[in-house]
Design an enzyme around this catalytic site. Structure first.
Site, PDB file in Angstrom:
ATOM      1  N   PHE A   1      36.184  38.486  49.250  1.00 27.08           N
ATOM      2  CA  PHE A   1      35.071  39.117  48.420  1.00 27.08           C
ATOM      3  C   PHE A   1      35.701  38.903  47.048  1.00 27.08           C
ATOM      4  O   PHE A   1      35.323  39.386  45.907  1.00 27.08           O
ATOM      5  CB  PHE A   1      35.025  40.623  48.409  1.00 27.08           C
ATOM      6  CG  PHE A   1      36.539  41.488  48.631  1.00 27.08           C
ATOM      7  CD1 PHE A   1      36.871  41.777  47.415  1.00 27.08           C
ATOM      8  CD2 PHE A   1      36.946  41.528  49.752  1.00 27.08           C
ATOM      9  CE1 PHE A   1      38.235  42.351  47.530  1.00 27.08           C
ATOM     10  CE2 PHE A   1      38.141  42.384  49.891  1.00 27.08           C
ATOM     11  CZ  PHE A   1      38.827  42.548  48.700  1.00 27.08           C
TER      12      PHE A   1
ATOM     13  N   GLY B   1      49.542  40.308  27.953  1.00 23.45           N
ATOM     14  CA  GLY B   1      49.308  41.992  28.476  1.00 23.45           C
ATOM     15  C   GLY B   1      47.844  41.893  29.013  1.00 23.45           C
ATOM     16  O   GLY B   1      47.419  43.151  29.185  1.00 23.45           O
TER      17      GLY B   1
ATOM     18  N   VAL C   1      42.376  35.571  33.913  1.00 23.09           N
ATOM     19  CA  VAL C   1      42.855  35.625  32.429  1.00 23.09           C
ATOM     20  C   VAL C   1      42.717  34.069  31.873  1.00 23.09           C
ATOM     21  O   VAL C   1      43.315  33.082  32.716  1.00 23.09           O
ATOM     22  CB  VAL C   1      44.238  36.054  32.316  1.00 23.09           C
ATOM     23  CG1 VAL C   1      44.646  36.096  30.886  1.00 23.09           C
ATOM     24  CG2 VAL C   1      44.262  37.700  32.850  1.00 23.09           C
TER      25      VAL C   1
ATOM     26  N   TYR D   1      50.739  40.795  41.992  1.00 21.77           N
ATOM     27  CA  TYR D   1      50.049  42.071  42.585  1.00 21.77           C
ATOM     28  C   TYR D   1      51.186  43.128  42.685  1.00 21.77           C
ATOM     29  O   TYR D   1      50.782  44.545  42.803  1.00 21.77           O
ATOM     30  CB  TYR D   1      48.981  41.954  43.205  1.00 21.77           C
ATOM     31  CG  TYR D   1      47.840  41.444  42.536  1.00 21.77           C
ATOM     32  CD1 TYR D   1      46.932  41.915  41.709  1.00 21.77           C
ATOM     33  CD2 TYR D   1      47.414  39.920  42.814  1.00 21.77           C
ATOM     34  CE1 TYR D   1      45.995  41.458  40.919  1.00 21.77           C
ATOM     35  CE2 TYR D   1      46.639  39.187  42.233  1.00 21.77           C
ATOM     36  CZ  TYR D   1      45.830  39.934  41.256  1.00 21.77           C
ATOM     37  OH  TYR D   1      44.745  39.277  40.485  1.00 21.77           O
TER      38      TYR D   1
ATOM     39  N   VAL E   1      39.120  38.679  39.324  1.00 24.58           N
ATOM     40  CA  VAL E   1      40.368  39.129  38.079  1.00 24.58           C
ATOM     41  C   VAL E   1      40.749  37.622  37.656  1.00 24.58           C
ATOM     42  O   VAL E   1      41.394  36.702  38.573  1.00 24.58           O
ATOM     43  CB  VAL E   1      41.545  39.609  38.917  1.00 24.58           C
ATOM     44  CG1 VAL E   1      42.662  39.959  37.799  1.00 24.58           C
ATOM     45  CG2 VAL E   1      40.971  41.094  39.651  1.00 24.58           C
TER      46      VAL E   1
END
Length: 448
Positions: free
Chosen positions: A448, A114, A106, A145, A104
């Protein structure tokens, strides 16, 4: 910042206008195998580091492309998210299909637009559609999170032991009944030998697989994942040796009872050697093998420090040594847990004590979980039932608090003390906290 409005497209991709740049449109779509390199390049940029060719090749081989998403600004990837199809042990030993959220990131040029929320929204919808009731992740930044429903469900223990001042009490591990029956104590029946890590891998993986159901949070390794604990790029050794492996076997029949993977460095200072043992993994089927392996690691010549970064918080090492203070133990966060389907997740684990109460769950990001759930179990020897209900609630909590408590390592009482759980019926908190707890601490054995 106001979240961007989403528009779903018939192709299954989505796009939205960025509020600060109305002329610009970002597109979210499934990853194509041909785009993996550019997609992973963007992930490395987001994390500010370049991985070794060996590590990158491993992750390329393990990536489940059909579970990977990208956000694209024109032809440029600017966001990513993926998931692995795991089976994870939950209290009671069942291995539940679990989405391992990973990769994950950005791009730094596209933060606060967003992008992450869009990726998390699409990913959790897909996990729900696949019928996986749990999602888990390791958090590079834990503060991110919680708003997506992930709660800290396990911790990990790190130690930095002074070799000269730490000794394993082998006499305390004389019993245990492991290995073949015969003369002598279990400790006397343990033999150690060095082995090539790759050649010993198959036997070690079989032993690892037998341990998975015994500890919540452990992951069954699918084919290909046995390469992860063997990954040893020369450029990442930081002065240490190549990976080594020592096996603990029964002297009578050769049965593998445990193994340790580690590396060493030899440094010199005035007065002698000052080497370090870096412990990657210790897996054992019983106390005698475990004690023998740690005694070996803590007594290697030309070393004075033994470092292990990822042990369970209830690791027996804390009780094997005569002076645990010399281990210099420290805690760090481990696995973050998200209940994607509350009813199925709560039905699928065992409970340490009888429980019969109604939970009122708040879940703004996955609204199908919001509502009251009647949880009933007669105790650890039986299964559980959990169904929607209109009955009055006994406890009120957000889904991330339920994720924290799910594996049995975080107390609902502690979460209530932090204001994350509200008791609505007297006695309900103590009842639920006793039931959700588990006698073995949860632990994620590898990343992981």
């Amino acid at each position: 910042m106001t979240q961007p409005a989403h528009a779903q497209h018939p192709t299954g991709s989505s796009a939205w206008a960025v509020p600060s740049a109305p002329q610009e449109t970002l597109g979210l779509r499934p990853l194509a195998a041909a785009d993996w390199d550019a997609w992973y390049d963007a992930l490395e940029t987001a994390f500010g580091e370049l991985e070794s060719p060996e590590r990158r090749a491993l992750w390329r081989g393990l990536t489940e492309v059909d579970r990977s998403l990208g956000v694209w600004d024109g032809a440029v990837p600017v966001g990513s998210a993926s998931a692995f199809s795991f089976r994870m042990a939950v209290p009671g030993g069942e291995l539940l299909p679990t989405a391992g959220v990973t990769m994950v990131g950005v791009a730094p040029t596209h933060r606060r637009r967003g992008v992450l929320t869009a990726l998390m929204r699409q990913q959790l919808d897909e996990i729900h559609e696949r019928g996986e009731s749990l999602a888990v992740l390791e958090a590079s930044e834990p503060a991110i999170y919680g708003r997506y429903g992930y709660g800290l469900g396990s911790w990990k223990l790190g130690v930095r032991a002074e070799r000269a001042r730490v000794r394993v009490a082998l006499a305390g591990a004389a019993g245990g009944g492991e290995g073949a029956q015969g003369e002598g104590t279990a400790q006397e029946r343990i033999g150690l030998r060095l082995a090539d890590p790759a050649r010993a891998s198959a036997a070690c993986e079989r032993l690892y697989a037998r341990q998975v159901p015994l500890r919540p949070g452990m992951l069954a390794r699918r084919p290909g994942w046995e390469r992860l604990p063997l990954l040893d790029p020369p450029g990442e050794r930081a002065g240490h040796s190549a990976l080594r492996c020592v096996l603990a076997q029964d002297r009578q029949d050769g049965e593998l009872l445990g193994y340790a993977r580690y590396s060493t460095s030899v440094r010199w200072r005035h007065g002698g050697a000052a080497g370090e043992v870096r412990v990657r993994e210790v897996t054992a089927a019983g106390p005698a093998a475990r004690a023998a392996l740690w005694a070996y690691l803590l007594d290697l010549d030309l070393t004075d420090t033994v470092v292990a970064e990822n042990l369970p918080v209830d690791d027996p090492l804390l009780h094997l040594v005569l002076d645990p203070r010399r281990l210099r133990p420290r805690l760090s966060d481990g696995l973050f847990v998200r209940l994607v389907e509350v009813g199925d997740a709560l039905r699928s684990r065992r409970y340490a004590a009888p429980v019969d109460l109604v939970l009122e769950v708040a879940d703004a990001f996955c609204p199908w979980n919001t509502g009251r759930w009647h949880l009933h179990s007669a105790g650890p020897a039986t299964g559980a039932a959990c169904e929607p209900t209109e009955a009055p609630a006994a406890l009120e909590l957000p889904v991330r608090a339920l994720g924290s408590a799910y594996l049995g390592g975080v107390s609902l009482t502690a979460l209530a003390a932090a204001g994350l759980v509200r008791e609505l019926r007297p006695g309900a908190l103590a009842e639920a906290s006793a039931a959700f707890g588990w006698d073995t601490a949860p632990w994620l054995p590898h990343g992981f």
